[in-house]
Design a protein around this motif. Structure first.
Motif, PDB file in Angstrom:
ATOM      1  N   ALA A  82       0.812  -1.216   0.000  1.00 40.26           N
ATOM      2  CA  ALA A  82       0.000   0.000   0.000  1.00 40.26           C
ATOM      3  C   ALA A  82       0.847   1.268   0.000  1.00 40.26           C
ATOM      4  N   GLY A  83       1.906   1.273   0.815  1.00 35.45           N
ATOM      5  CA  GLY A  83       2.747   2.455   0.920  1.00 35.45           C
ATOM      6  C   GLY A  83       3.377   2.831  -0.404  1.00 35.45           C
ATOM      7  N   LYS A  84       3.859   1.843  -1.145  1.00 36.27           N
ATOM      8  CA  LYS A  84       4.513   2.109  -2.427  1.00 36.27           C
ATOM      9  C   LYS A  84       3.512   2.604  -3.472  1.00 36.27           C
ATOM     10  N   VAL A  85       2.317   2.019  -3.510  1.00 41.50           N
ATOM     11  CA  VAL A  85       1.324   2.456  -4.492  1.00 41.50           C
ATOM     12  C   VAL A  85       0.825   3.858  -4.152  1.00 41.50           C
ATOM     13  N   ASN A  86       0.633   4.125  -2.859  1.00 41.79           N
ATOM     14  CA  ASN A  86       0.229   5.477  -2.440  1.00 41.79           C
ATOM     15  C   ASN A  86       1.270   6.509  -2.845  1.00 41.79           C
ATOM     16  N   ALA A  87       2.547   6.181  -2.628  1.00 38.42           N
ATOM     17  CA  ALA A  87       3.626   7.108  -2.981  1.00 38.42           C
ATOM     18  C   ALA A  87       3.656   7.353  -4.480  1.00 38.42           C
ATOM     19  N   PHE A  88       3.420   6.301  -5.255  1.00 39.61           N
ATOM     20  CA  PHE A  88       3.407   6.452  -6.712  1.00 39.61           C
ATOM     21  C   PHE A  88       2.256   7.356  -7.146  1.00 39.61           C
ATOM     22  N   ARG A 263      -1.256  -3.445   3.499  1.00 44.89           N
ATOM     23  CA  ARG A 263      -1.544  -4.361   2.392  1.00 44.89           C
ATOM     24  C   ARG A 263      -2.768  -3.825   1.658  1.00 44.89           C
ATOM     25  N   LEU A 264      -2.550  -3.408   0.420  1.00 41.79           N
ATOM     26  CA  LEU A 264      -3.633  -2.920  -0.425  1.00 41.79           C
ATOM     27  C   LEU A 264      -4.228  -4.095  -1.181  1.00 41.79           C
ATOM     28  N   THR A 265      -5.520  -4.342  -0.985  1.00 46.08           N
ATOM     29  CA  THR A 265      -6.188  -5.444  -1.674  1.00 46.08           C
ATOM     30  C   THR A 265      -7.267  -4.890  -2.591  1.00 46.08           C
ATOM     31  N   ALA A 274     -16.626 -12.896 -19.223  1.00 44.60           N
ATOM     32  CA  ALA A 274     -15.588 -11.975 -19.689  1.00 44.60           C
ATOM     33  C   ALA A 274     -14.742 -11.467 -18.526  1.00 44.60           C
ATOM     34  N   GLN A 275     -13.435 -11.583 -18.661  1.00 49.10           N
ATOM     35  CA  GLN A 275     -12.526 -11.156 -17.611  1.00 49.10           C
ATOM     36  C   GLN A 275     -11.404 -10.274 -18.159  1.00 49.10           C
ATOM     37  N   GLU A 276     -11.517  -9.877 -19.424  1.00 43.72           N
ATOM     38  CA  GLU A 276     -10.438  -9.118 -20.063  1.00 43.72           C
ATOM     39  C   GLU A 276     -10.164  -7.782 -19.366  1.00 43.72           C
ATOM     40  N   ILE A 277     -11.233  -7.105 -18.934  1.00 44.26           N
ATOM     41  CA  ILE A 277     -11.056  -5.809 -18.265  1.00 44.26           C
ATOM     42  C   ILE A 277     -10.223  -5.980 -16.999  1.00 44.26           C
ATOM     43  N   ILE A 278     -10.491  -7.033 -16.235  1.00 45.91           N
ATOM     44  CA  ILE A 278      -9.771  -7.262 -14.984  1.00 45.91           C
ATOM     45  C   ILE A 278      -8.308  -7.582 -15.266  1.00 45.91           C
ATOM     46  N   ARG A 279      -8.081  -8.448 -16.262  1.00 41.93           N
ATOM     47  CA  ARG A 279      -6.707  -8.792 -16.611  1.00 41.93           C
ATOM     48  C   ARG A 279      -5.935  -7.561 -17.080  1.00 41.93           C
ATOM     49  N   THR A 280      -6.574  -6.747 -17.934  1.00 39.13           N
ATOM     50  CA  THR A 280      -5.920  -5.536 -18.441  1.00 39.13           C
ATOM     51  C   THR A 280      -5.646  -4.552 -17.312  1.00 39.13           C
ATOM     52  N   PHE A 281      -6.577  -4.446 -16.364  1.00 39.40           N
ATOM     53  CA  PHE A 281      -6.378  -3.547 -15.220  1.00 39.40           C
ATOM     54  C   PHE A 281      -5.112  -3.906 -14.459  1.00 39.40           C
ATOM     55  N   PHE A 282      -4.951  -5.173 -14.102  1.00 39.84           N
ATOM     56  CA  PHE A 282      -3.783  -5.569 -13.320  1.00 39.84           C
ATOM     57  C   PHE A 282      -2.491  -5.461 -14.142  1.00 39.84           C
ATOM     58  N   MET A 283      -2.564  -5.723 -15.452  1.00 41.03           N
ATOM     59  CA  MET A 283      -1.389  -5.560 -16.306  1.00 41.03           C
ATOM     60  C   MET A 283      -0.959  -4.093 -16.354  1.00 41.03           C
ATOM     61  N   LEU A 284      -1.939  -3.179 -16.537  1.00 39.14           N
ATOM     62  CA  LEU A 284      -1.630  -1.752 -16.574  1.00 39.14           C
ATOM     63  C   LEU A 284      -1.088  -1.270 -15.226  1.00 39.14           C
ATOM     64  N   LEU A 285      -1.674  -1.762 -14.147  1.00 37.76           N
ATOM     65  CA  LEU A 285      -1.259  -1.353 -12.807  1.00 37.76           C
ATOM     66  C   LEU A 285       0.193  -1.762 -12.549  1.00 37.76           C
ATOM     67  N   LYS A 288       2.576   0.380 -14.849  1.00 33.00           N
ATOM     68  CA  LYS A 288       2.750   1.790 -14.489  1.00 33.00           C
ATOM     69  C   LYS A 288       3.455   1.977 -13.153  1.00 33.00           C
ATOM     70  N   THR A 289       3.216   1.097 -12.202  1.00 28.91           N
ATOM     71  CA  THR A 289       3.828   1.258 -10.875  1.00 28.91           C
ATOM     72  C   THR A 289       5.148   0.513 -10.735  1.00 28.91           C
ATOM     73  N   GLY A 290       5.321  -0.544 -11.540  1.00 27.43           N
ATOM     74  CA  GLY A 290       6.506  -1.377 -11.401  1.00 27.43           C
ATOM     75  C   GLY A 290       6.484  -2.241 -10.159  1.00 27.43           C
ATOM     76  N   GLN A 291       5.318  -2.318  -9.500  1.00 28.18           N
ATOM     77  CA  GLN A 291       5.200  -3.076  -8.249  1.00 28.18           C
ATOM     78  C   GLN A 291       4.640  -4.483  -8.508  1.00 28.18           C
ATOM     79  N   ASP A 292       5.046  -5.424  -7.675  1.00 33.26           N
ATOM     80  CA  ASP A 292       4.516  -6.782  -7.770  1.00 33.26           C
ATOM     81  C   ASP A 292       3.075  -6.821  -7.291  1.00 33.26           C
ATOM     82  N   ILE A 293       2.279  -7.688  -7.914  1.00 36.63           N
ATOM     83  CA  ILE A 293       0.879  -7.886  -7.524  1.00 36.63           C
ATOM     84  C   ILE A 293       0.650  -9.380  -7.333  1.00 36.63           C
TER      85      ILE A 293
END
Length: 304
Positions: A82-88, A263-265, A274-285, A288-293
């Motif tokens: 959470a801290g890293k995503v907030n900072a980003f 911990r950001l959940t 259809a799950q493409e939007i969810i997959r694309t969301f996590f790929m973009l996230l 852009k952040t460079g953080q592990d998910i």
């Protein structure tokens, strides 16, 4: 939220937790305080005579898909620092909610563009707690819904998207607009015509209005419960928190967010294949952040 915290507290006490939690938890032995049951909308309303102003909102882009078989809800969680995503997000000049909204709108647009090139509004409904501007300890509902909508024409950069979303969030959640929302709600609630309608007729009408009017104005809902506070004595026993927001017929994918113990959940629930939007969301996230998910699912229907 308070009920869940009390439930976890009771469970931990039965499991042998001995450290006191102070006044941060509502325990069953304590009598309810009058403030817990107050109607805070009624308390903070400043007017009951409201005239509708502003442009009429248009229907938004609606996500469609084949229902999951057998019928059920697929739930997909993504856990991050959470801290890293907030900072980003702050480095981008926005809040965590503003950043995640922008990523979500971009993901919806990218997937929509692949199959339907018509320009339509993408609108995300964001429930906003009123307690920050209007101090209240009521356990009854006390929130306002802000619709963040963007017309994506294919030429909007992500930086411009963040600026647009952030500006809308700031405008629609400032105290003046929230006050107007409280007044509108109380005006409807106390309207003599509304009060005169029998409950057996009022409920179907409200359900129709919810399905045909309110639901058509949004593409999906994103609800961020923010940083959940737990007493120090309970923290070692709780890893993270999952917020599962149920999907509806016209909004078959919804998103709930919660932060606990840094911990950001981020949780998506869907009733369609259809799950493409969810997959694309996590790929973009991740991109852009460079953080592990860490992504996991309840495995109902196809996993991500």
């Amino acid at each position: 939220m308070e009920f869940l915290k009390t439930l976890v507290y009771q469970y931990l006490m039965l499991r042998g937790m001995e450290d006191p939690v102070g006044n941060d938890i509502l325990v069953p032995e304590d009598p309810p305080r009058p403030e817990e049951m107050e109607d805070s909308f009624e308390r903070f309303a400043t007017s009951r005579n409201i005239k509708r102003t502003g442009p009429r909102l248009k229907p938004s882009y609606q996500i469609k898909g084949v229902p999951i078989e057998p019928p059920g809800i697929n739930v997909i969680h993504g856990v991050m620092d959470a801290g890293k995503v907030n900072a980003f997000a702050k480095a981008q000049g926005t809040s965590l909610t503003g950043f995640l909204l922008s990523v979500l709108i971009q993901a919806i647009h990218d997937e929509k563009k692949a199959g339907d090139r018509r320009e339509e509004r993408i609108a995300i409904a964001v429930p906003v707690s009123l307690r920050r501007h209007f101090p209240s300890t009521t356990l009854r509902n006390f929130f306002y819904v802000a619709n963040i909508d963007v017309s994506m024409d294919g030429y909007v950069t992500f930086d411009d998207l963040i600026k647009d979303v952030s500006a809308q969030l700031a405008d629609k959640t400032d105290k003046e607009n929230l006050q107007a929302g409280i007044n509108r709600f109380v005006s409807l609630q106390t309207n003599p015509l509304t009060r005169a309608v029998p409950v057996m007729l009022k409920y179907p009408v409200m359900r129709f209005g919810f399905n045909q009017l309110g639901e058509r104005l949004k593409t999906m809902t994103l609800s961020n419960l923010g940083n959940i506070k737990l007493p120090e004595a309970m923290k070692p026993y709780v890893d993270r928190m999952e917020v599962v927001l149920y999907p509806t017929r016209k909004s078959p994918i919804n998103c709930g967010i919660g932060t606990l113990n840094d911990r950001l959940t981020i949780t998506f629930s869907r009733s369609i294949m259809a799950q493409e939007i969810i997959r694309t969301f996590f790929m973009l996230l991740k991109e852009k952040t460079g953080q592990d998910i860490t992504v996991y699912s309840n495995d109902w229907g196809d996993g991500i």
